[in-house]
Design an enzyme around this catalytic site. Structure first.
Site, PDB file in Angstrom:
ATOM      1  N   GLY B 256      44.276 -31.264  -5.423  1.00 53.27           N
ATOM      2  CA  GLY B 256      43.548 -30.182  -6.075  1.00 53.27           C
ATOM      3  C   GLY B 256      42.776 -29.296  -5.108  1.00 53.27           C
ATOM      4  O   GLY B 256      42.719 -29.544  -3.893  1.00 53.27           O
ATOM      5  N   HIS B 257      42.156 -28.286  -5.658  1.00 57.47           N
ATOM      6  CA  HIS B 257      41.437 -27.297  -4.868  1.00 57.47           C
ATOM      7  C   HIS B 257      40.237 -27.915  -4.163  1.00 57.47           C
ATOM      8  O   HIS B 257      39.564 -28.783  -4.698  1.00 57.47           O
ATOM      9  CB  HIS B 257      41.005 -26.126  -5.743  1.00 57.47           C
ATOM     10  CG  HIS B 257      40.157 -26.521  -6.913  1.00 57.47           C
ATOM     11  ND1 HIS B 257      40.686 -27.084  -8.056  1.00 57.47           N
ATOM     12  CD2 HIS B 257      38.832 -26.432  -7.129  1.00 57.47           C
ATOM     13  CE1 HIS B 257      39.711 -27.320  -8.912  1.00 57.47           C
ATOM     14  NE2 HIS B 257      38.574 -26.940  -8.372  1.00 57.47           N
ATOM     15  N   ASN B 258      40.000 -27.451  -2.946  1.00 58.33           N
ATOM     16  CA  ASN B 258      38.834 -27.845  -2.141  1.00 58.33           C
ATOM     17  C   ASN B 258      38.912 -29.275  -1.613  1.00 58.33           C
ATOM     18  O   ASN B 258      37.974 -29.732  -0.943  1.00 58.33           O
ATOM     19  CB  ASN B 258      37.512 -27.708  -2.921  1.00 58.33           C
ATOM     20  CG  ASN B 258      37.287 -26.313  -3.463  1.00 58.33           C
ATOM     21  OD1 ASN B 258      37.821 -25.352  -2.931  1.00 58.33           O
ATOM     22  ND2 ASN B 258      36.523 -26.207  -4.526  1.00 58.33           N
TER      23      ASN B 258
END
Lengths: 363, 363, 363
Positions: B256-258
């Site tokens: 996922g993001h980050n």
């Protein structure tokens, strides 16, 4: 197609107007008129019939069609899902590229296309590949160098068939599936964290260096196999990853390197099978099942959804749970879990009774 | 290659005819003759040798090659999987587009291709992208505007490299992997169902409105990383999602993001890592592991297959279960579960004994 | 954009130099100077500010910006994630093909493209497809015959939209997602292994023959839906698989045939929803959840990560576990599990006490 012909194909009983010309097979909610054959094979869909313009129904044996004057014909079938297989074959609207090779396709000079092969836009077929007669290769597909496809396959948009992969007859590959990516196979020059954890339960070495084991093997897929959208089947390390005849694989399934899957298996969505596992014939792995590497699952075994197979499963067994155990045991454990609070209460009462009995309680 | 040279490369002991010219490395079942070097490094494969035309074997230290007159040479290795890394490198048949840029490829005028870059059919390389020397870009790949790839990468068919994504040297991206899709990031203007459920255990608000948080960050991938087929690594919200040098990611993995993944990690198939999680160096996540958002996993930790990491995992820990706990504890719980029926029986007997003792049983 | 304008858009309090011209929104680690608006909305990012060249900050209400002389302006927001939605909209760098239809695209003569549609390289749009005004169709996408897309959609590279699929307005499809693959639907002419296992707990028949049920239905997707990278939504058997307005679907999600998902749902990564399940409105399925076929999940329900939904979930319920149960019950069971060793010990002491009491222990 006339309804009476449909009934014949279904080997079903027809009551009413067999001369109706049927153009579509539909759910009650989509029924528009007499050209629609309306599926009402369970209680829920049967209840939806009233008030629809449905004229021709398919119902299950024993079901009463609703007392609705508009129904003109009723076809009664013994096994509704089997009837559905026949009906959806009769009214199929299959994906189909235009005949011949689309002008934008890039087909290697020495690739061999059988009679009647249709190749869609932007397809790439590599050097020496062989595509059997009657295959439909949809847009954007890549077929690697030396790959061999049997007859009458249907390879949907964006599927990737790797170099030297071999595929049987009548195989369907859904969009963006990947057959023949490299296996996930690495080794640490010295025993690494996982090896030490398995031996001692502790991490006594770290994976400072990682070496890649290339996948110089291939994938061999039998006849009548289906592979779902965005699924991946990795090539073997030195030999082939194998999928047996008739096996059906759903979407988003991962099949690791060197795995052997037998014939007529059903591998449902989100399943992951780790490297070198052996799956027998006619095995059913329900959704989300994980199978550990080097484990074997016997013929005709069924593994329930979400289970984690960490050790061998015998033939004809029904397994469930994480880790997977025989389903009866898994269910018994679940029921015992629900009695835990009762056990806690019982023990509390026993201790209170002992305390009140005047004898010193256990230490 | 002559067998004696192979033995030298393997740093292995050779007994027999070192002059054999080897053309393939094979599983015993695929052995055809003296040009095949046959891997028989475990008991199962060793047992298959008899009756095959295998002439040259690789065996593990301590193993006796079978008393089979046809075997002409035996190479003995200390760590078979390390030997396999060397052998599959020597006999690799890598994917390789033709040299240069395929005439069908669409490369932006201002994209920069390094020396020796090979670009396959129907590849799209966007404005301002930079592809390092020696990269092989297979068919149908898209490389977004402003993306930067290091040297000697191998981007397999259908992989999607998003705008501005940065990738190091010698990175392998398997088919249909997606690097740089938008993160799954939304917010309700007022606290929504999940927020209230976390605070009170009940749903006290509903997600009537949903606003999108765009992903204006990117993805940064180190050197020597491998990313599996149909895996996805989302871009960060405002910063970068990062994958450290040497990390290997299997098929159908969601990152996922980050998220930040450290160096030399092994992320196995079907793993999902939710937004903003931090994975240390040399971490091993076995198949199907889920990691919750904002959780951290320490260096050298190993998480067993199918586990759900809901809270931080310390460095060098071995975790298992759902929710994941130290593996010793997870195993102890499993063993206790198996004793539950015994506990139920014990308590029943205790109650019976009390009842028979003439004293009133506990209420 | 001037900082004071940004503050106005955020409906936020601004202290300091509102005339700063802001070019980027960044994480503290990426701050380079006065044109960067630095997000420091939680304790961790706030702690990173000291020592950076950050001049303009966004902080959460109640937070003290660090005593750092270089900070020239502070914007204070009430709900940081809502502010992030606004900020990432203001500074978005969206994927965008060149205007018009790329010369390499293959668009059927009778396909209809609305005003301002942009079509990237190597896109294939099939016969009779309709693409609404303002849609951006990125490279390598395929849009099947008869598919209909609403206005202002964004279809990322490699996405596959099947024949006759209908998609609403402002829908975003991430790379390599597959909408409209065939459902995984097969039947054995006679009752097979799973049917007998469900009825008797044993395997009394084997899946010697498998018949395919074709998917002659379609997929209908509402407005403002987002579908993640490498996700798959299968078409219905005779009717449509439906995704309601406003629903967001993450990466690597599998949605089976005939499933109906309501409005404004959040379906997180690695979720699998089996055929014919019904998901209500505003439902949240966290990462890795599995939903069995034909099960229904009520409006506003929340299912925790990794749970397996095997039976209906009521509206507004919070469920967890495998099989999923109300979360309170799942947590209670986890706590009871942790007391098991204590129970074993208690029972051991009780037995010892009875043995020492001079009375014969229970049999």
């Amino acid at each position: 197609m006339r309804l009476e012909e449909i009934a014949t194909r279904l080997d079903a009983r027809l009551v009413g107007d067999g001369a109706l010309e049927i153009e579509r097979v539909v759910h009650p909610a989509d029924a528009e008129g007499p050209a629609d054959l309306v599926l009402a094979t369970d209680r829920a869909t049967l209840a939806l019939i009233a008030g629809t313009p449905a004229r021709a129904l398919v119902v299950a044996e024993g079901a009463e069609p609703p007392a609705d004057a508009r129904v003109a014909a009723v076809v009664t079938v013994a096994r509704p899902r089997v009837a559905l297989a026949t009906l959806t074959a009769l009214f199929d609207r299959p994906a189909r590229p235009d005949a011949g090779v689309h002008p934008t396709a890039a087909v290697a000079d020495d690739a061999v296309l059988g009679d009647g092969v249709a190749v869609g836009p932007f397809v790439h077929i590599g050097a020496g590949a062989v595509v059997g007669a009657g295959c439909r290769i949809m847009a954007q597909v890549t077929i690697g160098a030396g790959a061999v496809l049997g007859r009458d396959g249907l390879i949907h948009a964006g599927a990737r068939i790797g170099d030297r992969v071999r595929i049987g007859d009548r195989v369907i590959v859904q969009p963006n599936a990947v057959i023949g990516a490299d296996g996930f196979s690495f080794v640490t020059p010295e025993p690494g964290s996982v090896e030490t954890a398995k031996q001692t339960g502790r991490i006594e070495a770290t994976n400072v260096a990682i070496r890649r084991i290339n996948s110089i093997g291939t994938v061999v897929i039998g006849d009548d196999v289906e592979i779902g959208a965005n699924s991946a089947i990795d090539r073997g390390t030195v030999t082939a990853t194998r999928i047996g005849d008739g096996t059906k694989i759903d979407n988003l399934v991962q099949i690791g390197h060197n795995v052997r899957v037998g014939r007529n298996c059903m591998i449902c969505g989100n399943v992951g099978i780790a490297g070198s596992a052996e799956i027998g014939d006619r095995v059913v792995l329900a959704g989300g099942v994980g199978v550990a590497d080097h484990v074997s699952v016997g013929d005709d075994a069924v593994v329930a959804a979400g289970s984690g197979v960490g050790s061998n499963v015998p033939a004809r067994a029904v397994y469930a749970g994480y880790p997977a155990v025989p389903r009866d045991r898994a269910l018994a454990q679940l029921l015992l879990m629900r009695r835990l609070q009762g056990l806690v209460d019982d023990i509390g009462r026993l201790k209170a009774w002992i305390a009140s009995s005047g004898t010193p309680p256990p230490a």
